[in-house]
Write an enzyme that holds these catalytic residues in place. Structure first.
Site, mmCIF file in Angstrom:
data_model
loop_
_atom_site.group_PDB
_atom_site.id
_atom_site.type_symbol
_atom_site.label_atom_id
_atom_site.label_comp_id
_atom_site.label_asym_id
_atom_site.label_seq_id
_atom_site.Cartn_x
_atom_site.Cartn_y
_atom_site.Cartn_z
ATOM 1 N N GLY A 98 0.831 -1.203 0.000
ATOM 2 C CA GLY A 98 0.000 0.000 0.000
ATOM 3 C C GLY A 98 0.854 1.236 0.000
ATOM 4 O O GLY A 98 1.961 1.238 -0.545
ATOM 5 N N GLU A 99 0.353 2.308 0.582
ATOM 6 C CA GLU A 99 0.991 3.618 0.703
ATOM 7 C C GLU A 99 1.478 4.194 -0.629
ATOM 8 O O GLU A 99 2.354 5.043 -0.669
ATOM 9 C CB GLU A 99 2.122 3.597 1.738
ATOM 10 C CG GLU A 99 3.358 2.789 1.388
ATOM 11 C CD GLU A 99 4.375 2.672 2.535
ATOM 12 O OE1 GLU A 99 5.582 2.798 2.266
ATOM 13 O OE2 GLU A 99 3.954 2.458 3.697
#
Length: 335
Positions: A302-303
């Site tokens: 993610g991120e």
């Protein structure tokens, strides 16, 4: 763009937002076919260059300024024990992003993107969707407008990502509500849930679907989503209004944007998906959206990490498109 005032207005935006420039796309294709290589020999790199040409309105597209936005939010569904890490980690990771210590910082630096991290009311999680809608319409619109306002309209490309403990459950719930199938078909381990944790995620989503299923796409975003998902939708629409192509990250980011696809598929015409997440629901979601990811690296962080990595591939595609010689320029026979 004009602030969003009603969720019911979102589907109609597909009628008024800019579309790709077909003349520029055709000219970019003609250039590709005149470069010193067999037509199609660079595969997806050629498709990416033509995609960029359409949205930039020129046969020689470029990326001088890339923006990366990471939206962070907290979720009431964590009350159901769906998260192996405490919600305090969301704020801790935001601080890590701001200090430059996360993977996304390194990937943005090496691939030339200016990173901004936007924390969305972390001390005020959304409601637990097993008992009530996660957000009111007003809260959803507020997050969408904050996402839209964060977009730099001078950027040539926008990279989107998220952070939020519990939001793999949110993504699976949105995907199941929008595209059908059982909760179990969309749920994965997220940040490391064990079989019991996965069972809690499935049970929570099943309860949420019984309570909130059968609504329109944007009402589903409010009922099951989170502030970072709504902000991603707002940023996607603001980028479209400014003719800025978007690279979406993995399962969670794609599930957020899928709310716009369900409202009208044309709303995601300017979006690429950076990578195929190892989270099992992502491939199913990509098939539902008709999207082919740029990369398949078994990432699930993610991120925005997969989207930032894909930015490097996009830059490579444009370097070949703009820098290679044509057969005529190189004095190479085409026959």
């Amino acid at each position: 763009m004009t602030p969003f005032t009603q969720l019911s207005d979102i589907p109609a935006l597909a009628q008024s937002l800019p579309v790709a420039d077909q003349v520029a796309r055709d000219a970019a294709l003609a250039r590709q076919n005149s470069l010193t290589k067999p037509p199609g020999a660079l595969g997806r790199l050629e498709e990416l260059a033509i995609f960029m040409a359409g949205w930039q309105g020129t046969d020689r597209p470029g990326i001088d300024q890339a923006q990366a936005l990471i939206f962070a939010g907290n979720h009431g569904i964590c009350a159901q024990g769906v998260n192996p890490f405490p919600q305090a980690v969301t704020a801790q990771m935001v601080a890590n992003f701001q200090a430059g210590g996360a993977a996304i910082n390194q990937l943005c630096q090496i691939n030339g993107a200016a990173l901004q991290v936007i924390a969305l009311d972390l001390d005020n999680p959304t409601k637990d969707f097993t008992t009530a809608p996660a957000m009111s319409e007003a809260e959803t619109l507020d997050a969408m407008n904050r996402g839209a306002a964060a977009v730099d309209t001078g950027a040539d490309i926008l990279v989107l990502g998220e952070m939020g403990i519990g939001n793999s459950t949110i993504a699976a719930a949105l995907a199941a509500a929008l595209f059908g199938g059982s909760a179990a078909e969309w749920v994965g381990p997220g940040t490391g849930s064990d079989p019991a944790g996965i069972g809690r995620k499935i049970a929570a989503i099943e309860t949420g679907l019984r309570r909130h299923g059968g609504q329109g796409a944007m009402a589903t975003l409010a009922a099951l989503g989170g502030r970072e998902q709504a902000a991603i939708c707002g940023a996607v629409l603001a980028a479209r209004a400014a003719r800025i192509p978007v690279i979406l990250d993995g399962f969670i980011c794609t599930a957020a944007a899928a709310c716009l696809h369900a409202a009208d598929p044309r709303l995601l015409a300017h979006c690429l998906v950076g990578h195929a997440s190892a989270e099992p629901g992502h491939r199913r979601l990509l098939a539902a959206l008709g999207q082919t990811p740029v990369l398949e690296f078994d990432m699930r962080l993610g991120e925005g990490s997969g989207a930032a990595l894909a930015l490097g591939i996009l830059r490579s595609a444009l370097a070949c498109h703009n820098g290679m010689a044509t057969f005529g320029e190189a004095g190479v026979s085409e026959a």
